[in-house]
Design a protein around this motif. Structure first.
Motif, mmCIF file in Angstrom:
data_model
loop_
_atom_site.group_PDB
_atom_site.id
_atom_site.type_symbol
_atom_site.label_atom_id
_atom_site.label_comp_id
_atom_site.label_asym_id
_atom_site.label_seq_id
_atom_site.Cartn_x
_atom_site.Cartn_y
_atom_site.Cartn_z
ATOM 1 N N ARG A 75 150.816 -16.996 88.461
ATOM 2 C CA ARG A 75 151.149 -15.600 87.978
ATOM 3 C C ARG A 75 150.600 -15.716 86.478
ATOM 4 O O ARG A 75 150.463 -17.015 85.887
ATOM 5 C CB ARG A 75 152.547 -15.119 87.997
ATOM 6 C CG ARG A 75 152.808 -14.789 89.431
ATOM 7 C CD ARG A 75 154.123 -14.163 89.650
ATOM 8 N NE ARG A 75 155.396 -15.086 89.141
ATOM 9 C CZ ARG A 75 156.630 -14.676 89.301
ATOM 10 N NH1 ARG A 75 157.213 -13.537 89.403
ATOM 11 N NH2 ARG A 75 157.564 -15.388 88.779
ATOM 12 N N SER A 93 147.988 -14.437 91.578
ATOM 13 C CA SER A 93 148.990 -13.616 92.315
ATOM 14 C C SER A 93 148.990 -12.342 91.649
ATOM 15 O O SER A 93 148.530 -12.171 90.413
ATOM 16 C CB SER A 93 150.283 -14.119 92.061
ATOM 17 O OG SER A 93 150.477 -15.198 92.738
ATOM 18 N N TYR A 94 148.824 -11.195 92.232
ATOM 19 C CA TYR A 94 148.717 -9.914 91.728
ATOM 20 C C TYR A 94 149.413 -8.727 92.641
ATOM 21 O O TYR A 94 149.676 -9.175 93.956
ATOM 22 C CB TYR A 94 147.460 -9.390 91.338
ATOM 23 C CG TYR A 94 146.439 -9.107 92.495
ATOM 24 C CD1 TYR A 94 146.423 -7.758 93.043
ATOM 25 C CD2 TYR A 94 145.691 -10.107 93.187
ATOM 26 C CE1 TYR A 94 145.550 -7.604 94.104
ATOM 27 C CE2 TYR A 94 144.899 -9.833 94.246
ATOM 28 C CZ TYR A 94 144.934 -8.713 94.627
ATOM 29 O OH TYR A 94 144.115 -8.314 95.885
ATOM 30 N N LEU A 95 149.760 -7.803 92.170
ATOM 31 C CA LEU A 95 150.295 -6.557 92.968
ATOM 32 C C LEU A 95 149.924 -5.214 92.364
ATOM 33 O O LEU A 95 150.282 -4.797 91.337
ATOM 34 C CB LEU A 95 151.712 -6.560 93.392
ATOM 35 C CG LEU A 95 152.291 -5.417 94.186
ATOM 36 C CD1 LEU A 95 151.975 -5.558 95.736
ATOM 37 C CD2 LEU A 95 153.711 -5.645 94.189
ATOM 38 N N ARG A 155 149.747 -1.355 91.712
ATOM 39 C CA ARG A 155 150.714 -0.454 91.466
ATOM 40 C C ARG A 155 150.764 0.800 92.034
ATOM 41 O O ARG A 155 151.475 1.579 92.291
ATOM 42 C CB ARG A 155 150.766 0.055 89.694
ATOM 43 C CG ARG A 155 150.651 -1.183 88.986
ATOM 44 C CD ARG A 155 151.865 -2.191 89.281
ATOM 45 N NE ARG A 155 153.150 -1.520 89.125
ATOM 46 C CZ ARG A 155 154.361 -2.114 89.389
ATOM 47 N NH1 ARG A 155 154.371 -3.285 90.005
ATOM 48 N NH2 ARG A 155 155.554 -1.469 89.227
ATOM 49 N N GLU A 204 156.396 -5.816 98.231
ATOM 50 C CA GLU A 204 157.112 -6.891 97.672
ATOM 51 C C GLU A 204 156.310 -8.147 97.761
ATOM 52 O O GLU A 204 156.026 -8.472 98.913
ATOM 53 C CB GLU A 204 158.645 -7.156 97.855
ATOM 54 C CG GLU A 204 159.182 -8.233 96.769
ATOM 55 C CD GLU A 204 160.590 -8.553 97.225
ATOM 56 O OE1 GLU A 204 161.452 -8.725 96.175
ATOM 57 O OE2 GLU A 204 160.920 -8.356 98.615
ATOM 58 N N ASN A 205 155.951 -9.049 96.660
ATOM 59 C CA ASN A 205 155.468 -10.293 96.949
ATOM 60 C C ASN A 205 156.020 -11.081 95.757
ATOM 61 O O ASN A 205 156.935 -10.495 95.178
ATOM 62 C CB ASN A 205 153.853 -10.380 96.949
ATOM 63 C CG ASN A 205 153.285 -9.827 95.634
ATOM 64 O OD1 ASN A 205 153.707 -9.627 94.810
ATOM 65 N ND2 ASN A 205 151.861 -9.705 95.838
ATOM 66 N N THR A 206 155.365 -12.113 95.572
ATOM 67 C CA THR A 206 156.165 -13.331 94.589
ATOM 68 C C THR A 206 155.695 -12.646 93.054
ATOM 69 O O THR A 206 156.371 -13.095 92.228
ATOM 70 C CB THR A 206 155.125 -14.531 94.623
ATOM 71 O OG1 THR A 206 154.052 -14.565 94.480
ATOM 72 C CG2 THR A 206 155.656 -15.119 96.155
ATOM 73 N N VAL A 207 154.809 -11.609 92.928
ATOM 74 C CA VAL A 207 154.643 -10.978 91.679
ATOM 75 C C VAL A 207 155.624 -10.002 91.336
ATOM 76 O O VAL A 207 156.148 -10.041 90.315
ATOM 77 C CB VAL A 207 153.147 -10.514 91.456
ATOM 78 C CG1 VAL A 207 152.788 -10.006 89.979
ATOM 79 C CG2 VAL A 207 152.358 -11.821 91.806
ATOM 80 N N ASP A 208 155.787 -9.031 92.247
ATOM 81 C CA ASP A 208 156.698 -7.881 91.702
ATOM 82 C C ASP A 208 157.058 -7.074 93.096
ATOM 83 O O ASP A 208 156.590 -7.431 94.015
ATOM 84 C CB ASP A 208 155.818 -7.084 90.883
ATOM 85 C CG ASP A 208 156.665 -6.288 90.169
ATOM 86 O OD1 ASP A 208 158.038 -6.036 90.135
ATOM 87 O OD2 ASP A 208 156.068 -5.588 89.251
ATOM 88 N N GLN A 209 157.618 -5.992 92.881
ATOM 89 C CA GLN A 209 157.906 -5.235 93.849
ATOM 90 C C GLN A 209 157.814 -3.768 93.322
ATOM 91 O O GLN A 209 157.989 -3.557 92.199
ATOM 92 C CB GLN A 209 159.371 -5.191 94.392
ATOM 93 C CG GLN A 209 160.612 -4.993 93.535
ATOM 94 C CD GLN A 209 161.859 -5.283 94.290
ATOM 95 O OE1 GLN A 209 162.984 -4.570 93.792
ATOM 96 N NE2 GLN A 209 162.079 -6.354 94.988
ATOM 97 N N ILE A 210 157.450 -2.603 94.170
ATOM 98 C CA ILE A 210 157.283 -1.558 93.872
ATOM 99 C C ILE A 210 157.527 -0.488 95.047
ATOM 100 O O ILE A 210 157.526 -0.924 96.286
ATOM 101 C CB ILE A 210 155.849 -1.260 93.473
ATOM 102 C CG1 ILE A 210 155.507 0.003 93.267
ATOM 103 C CG2 ILE A 210 154.785 -1.715 94.687
ATOM 104 C CD1 ILE A 210 154.005 0.414 92.743
#
Length: 975
Positions: free
Chosen positions: A271, A372-374, A376, A451-457
């Protein structure tokens, strides 16, 4: 009286002879069984053929249901063999897709009936599947760097398909010939392994997956191979205060083996503004380093410790720290198709290595660092939905793109749902939520969370409303009631009952049509009869089959459209009738006929006529002349004219239709283009694209395919007069202006050292096999010959005198001749000699000092050509037995006859058995176990395979005899 008696005798004999012809004699047998598996490709049905000898009739059973006689097509074989009858059925895509696959795969079998109408012999079951090939690769090959001598592996996660797709690999757009390069290996999983990579292996690699349903190509991956000087590795210290002299031990003679005790993980996700650490540990090594993307990592990036194990071997542990900025910068330059990959390398001194060092490396497919990314934004978010009670509600949700791939969770009124413990809910692979048979208390507010290791939305919220009836929709017109598929009645009858039957009369006007609908419950098959002819299933407007698990009954539905065209030329009393077929308690077919529905054409207002079949004259896109590299790939573009029905496409080369089913090098895509996967010399020529439908056919303008970089062809050698049956060289051949065997002056001059006689650089394979009726091609190459021909079964093949290619070896300037010959199954079958069909190559030359016309030849090794087969039955199968402790055990096995000769191995409890000093397989295939003990107990199966198939014997169990005796004694004492 005598004449009258003779006449009566004549009539009696005639009658008996006639009866003898009608009643088959002899044992009933199947001459042709259905194939083991069939694949339905696109709209083409699977045609299942069965032949029987001395049978009265042939019946088919599919998925437990006997096919009605009206669906079985019998073919007259009396002109070929009066004792043989043949029958076939067609299985369509709809048949397979409407089948309840919870009971297993869709299958069919045929039975030959005796004079009493009973099955005398039944074939094996044939399984029918709809061929498919998904588009998405689960993983693409990744670009990488390697040093010379390293092994390189490209991973290919091919799309899922049935049958399992064949995996091919290409380098720089050219198909790799795996068989001719011993350093190239394609694993069972489809990965490409390049052993001992060289700089010549650098290039772009691509994975290709294909099966009858289509062809898919992966992204390209770049391989860069650089020179790696092993001896340049520094002898760095591994701990503070230790001198290099004390650290480096004496060069060894491989008495200690260096190995890894800890390796990096498969993948790491990093990250922003964070670091990842990967650990590696090696035993019996002198230096332990990391190389990332082909570059050695610096000491300040690694923490290294050392120690010794119980055996006194050096143990080195190294921890590498990877910064986010380094990974980000790498991907910005190399692109997403590359991988930031780190390899752990353990070096050791080795006196047997000329450079003084040896090394081992971790697998290049571990130690991958990914960003890692997620995102928005959700790809799909749920929306408000109104459904009727007891129906299924589907709320859509597709998460944002991310790495690692995000998980999806669902919430109702802010409470998380758990589909794993409540089968009222299910979430599919995309993230959609299905609520099964909704009730009023399912109403509420729903949203999904990614959700993943970066964030959740979280997604936006959607309201679900449950009503007494399902609401009407304006998204699409609702079908009329007479064309609506009914549901099972509350009380399902034991015998067939029509839920929808035909009306007594239908009136249609010019340009109009009538939709006739039938549905029946508790029947096994539903057929339409119109105008005294059975309607084929593919001509029905709609058909459906539903299955009730509790009652085991089916609900069948079919609709058919009668148009003005159908009525044209028909009798005034044209009618249709539905027939329901079912098996009674005795297993016999019975039928229930529905009402006759008469259809009349009446006068009325004129309407717009239905679209007629047509095909335009002009192609949307026509092929154009193309020049491609020898052994490269070619795509010949073509888009057919517009038409109704939609035209299909095939191709011709030099006026002959191309048949991809006979030459897998050709692929005709559904849209029209022709793919030539591996351009050969013989592929050069004139091609045309042909489009056709029921309205006619259209032919494109011809295009010329030219092969660039091909070997120079031989000078014209075809004689102007007919060739003699045995075209051996003669004096006339030398003096004629169109020489079959030209003199040295016809070719390039060279001053290099000449061979005293020709030398073969390529000979026919010792054994070749014809598989699935496909022809095989033999190839030969010879140096310093004036002519190269093939001789099969000691006879020169005339056509090869006029074929072949000449090239000049640039260093020695020697003449190299190549020639090839195609052998078909029919040629091999026609050979009646006692020895196998075989071919050799002959290179003709003038020996030094020989007079003109005194030709000599050298002959290659002989290559045999046989038709591959593999019989079903084992000649000997293993038998269960009890063996005393310490005795030798033998499980006998003799494989079925086959060409090539089958190889044999054994399974124990389902796992392949490896041979050692106590477990051996003899030449015949039997398994020998020395000193039998408890660890040898189990279930054993003999497996035989050749290039065609794999067959397994019956399973035999071996047990210790003492255990059974002990059990028996206990049993006796107990009772």
């Amino acid at each position: 009286m005598a004449p009258y008696f003779s006449f009566i005798s004549f009539l009696l004999v005639t009658f008996l002879m006639a009866q003898a012809r009608e009643l088959p004699l002899g044992e009933i047998s199947l001459e042709q069984e259905p194939e083991q598996s069939y694949y339905i490709v696109k709209k083409r049905p699977a045609v299942i053929v069965c032949k029987a000898r001395n049978a009265v009739d042939i019946t088919f059973t599919c998925a437990g249901t006997q096919i009605p006689p009206t669906s079985v097509e019998m073919e007259d074989m009396s002109d070929v063999d009066p004792e043989v009858i043949q029958a076939k059925i067609e299985v369509t895509r709809a048949d397979v897709q409407n089948y309840d696959d919870s009971q297993g795969a869709f299958w069919c079998e045929c039975s030959a009936l005796d004079i009493d109408g009973q099955p005398a012999v039944t074939s094996r079951r044939s399984f029918i599947t709809v061929a498919h090939l998904k588009h998405r690769f689960s993983s693409h090959p990744q670009s990488r760097q390697a040093s010379e001598g390293e092994n390189v592996e490209f991973i290919c996660g091919a799309p899922v398909g049935d049958p399992k797709p064949e995996i091919l690999w290409r380098k720089d757009k050219k198909r790799l010939n795996i068989k001719e390069n011993s350093r190239l290996v394609v694993t069972d999983q489809g990965s490409l392994v390049i052993e001992s990579a060289t700089q010549e292996d650098s290039g772009l690699y691509q994975c290709v997956a294909k099966n009858p349903a289509g062809r898919r190509e992966s992204k390209e991956a770049k391989l860069t191979v650089s020179v790696y000087a092993e001896s340049s590795e520094p002898a760095e210290e591994v701990s503070a205060g230790e001198s290099s002299e004390s650290r480096i031990r004496n060069p060894r003679q491989s008495e200690k083996k260096t190995y890894f005790s800890t390796l990096p993980q498969d993948s790491y996700y990093i990250r922003p503004d964070e670091k990842v650490t990967m650990e590696c540990e090696a035993t019996a090594a002198d230096i332990l380093t990391f190389r990332c993307n082909g570059q050695r990592m610096q000491r300040h990036q690694m923490q290294t410790e050392q120690g010794t194990d119980n055996a006194g071997n050096r143990v080195i542990k190294s921890v590498l720290t990877v910064e986010y900025a380094d990974v980000r910068d790498y991907y910005s330059k190399a692109g997403d198709s590359s991988s930031y990959a780190c390899v752990c390398v353990a070096w050791y001194q080795d006196a047997t290595n000329p450079r003084g060092w040896g090394h081992i490396s971790s697998d290049e497919n571990v130690g991958i660092v990914l960003l890692s990314y997620l995102d928005r934004t959700f790809q799909v978010e749920p929306s408000d939905l109104t459904v009727g009670v007891n129906t299924d509600a589907v709320l859509l949700c597709e998460p944002p793109k991310g790495q690692p791939s995000p998980w999806v969770y669902w919430f109702k009124d802010r409470v998380r749902l758990d589909p794993r413990s409540d089968d009222h809910y299910s979430i599919n692979a995309k993230g959609h939520l299905t609520i099964h048979r909704v009730q009023y208390d399912d109403s509420g507010v729903y949203n999904c969370l990614a959700e993943n290791t970066v964030d959740q939305i979280q997604s936006k919220r959607a309201r679900l409303i449950v009503t007494a009836e399902a609401p009407a929709t304006t998204a699409a017109p609702v079908a009329s009631m007479e064309d609506t598929i009914p549901s099972f009645p509350d009380q399902i009858p034991d015998f067939p009952v029509f839920l929808n039957d035909l009306k007594p009369q239908y009136d249609i006007t010019s340009g109009d049509r009538a939709t006739l609908v039938c549905s029946v419950v508790s029947a096994d098959q539903l057929t339409f009869l119109c105008g005294q002819a059975r309607i084929d299933s593919k001509d029905l407007k709609k058909s459906d089959s539903q299955y009730d698990n509790e009652s085991g009954k089916r609900l069948l539905y079919a609709s058919y459209e009668v148009t003005e065209d159908v009525l044209s030329g028909a009798s005034d009393d044209f009618y249709c009738q539905c027939t329901a077929w079912y098996l009674n308690a005795d297993g016999k077919w019975q039928m229930l006929q529905g009402n006759k529905g008469f259809v009349n054409l009446v006068e009325g207002e004129e309407r717009e006529p239905e679209p007629k079949t047509y095909i335009n004259d002009d192609f949307v896109y026509e092929p154009t002349d193309l020049t491609v590299d020898f052994e490269g790939e070619a795509e010949l573009a073509c888009e057919p004219p517009q038409g109704y029905p939609e035209p299909t496409v095939y191709w011709t080369k030099d006026g002959v239709k191309i048949k991809p089913e006979l030459d897998s090098n050709f692929i005709v895509l559904e849209e029209g283009p022709l793919i030539i996967e591996y351009v050969r010399l013989g592929d050069e020529g004139m091609y045309t694209c042909v489009a056709e439908n029921s309205a006619g056919s259209r032919v494109s303008r011809p295009m010329q395919l030219t092969v660039r970089g091909k070997p120079t062809t031989l000078p014209p050698t075809t004689p102007t007069t007919p060739m003699t049956p045995t075209p051996e060289p003669t004096d006339e051949d030398i003096t004629d202006g169109t020489d079959l065997y030209p003199t040295t002056s016809d070719y390039y001059d060279y001053t290099a050292i000449k061979l005293t006689e020709p030398l073969f650089s390529m000979e026919p394979k010792e054994a070749s096999y014809i598989v699935n009726d496909l022809p095989i091609t033999l190839s030969c190459s010879v140096v310093a010959a004036k002519s190269l021909v093939f001789a099969c079964n000691d006879e020169v093949v005339d056509e090869t005198v006029k074929t072949g290619y000449l090239t000049i070896e640039p260093t020695s300037q020697q003449e190299i001749r190549d020639n090839s010959l195609t052998i078909t199954k029919e040629q091999v079958e026609a050979w009646t000699g006692s020895d196998p069909f075989s071919c050799t190559c002959r290179g003709y030359y003038l020996a030094e000092g020989a007079e003109a016309g005194d030709w000599s030849f050298v002959e290659s090794r002989a290559g045999t050509i046989q038709i591959a087969f593999f019989k079903k039955r084992f000649m000997m199968e293993p038998v269960s037995q009890n063996v005393q402790q310490g005795e030798d055990a033998e499980l006998r096995c003799k494989a079925p006859a086959g060409v090539p000769t089958p190889t044999v191995y054994w399974l124990k409890d389902g796992y392949r058995l490896n041979e050692d000093e106590t477990v051996m397989i003899n030449e015949q295939g039997s398994l020998m176990i020395k000193g039998f003990s408890a660890k040898d107990e189990g279930d054993y199966t003999c497996v035989a395979e050749n290039m065609l198939k794999r067959r397994t014997s019956k399973t035999a169990s071996i047990r210790l005899a003492g255990e059974q005796t002990y059990f028996l004694m206990n049993w006796v004492c107990k009772y």
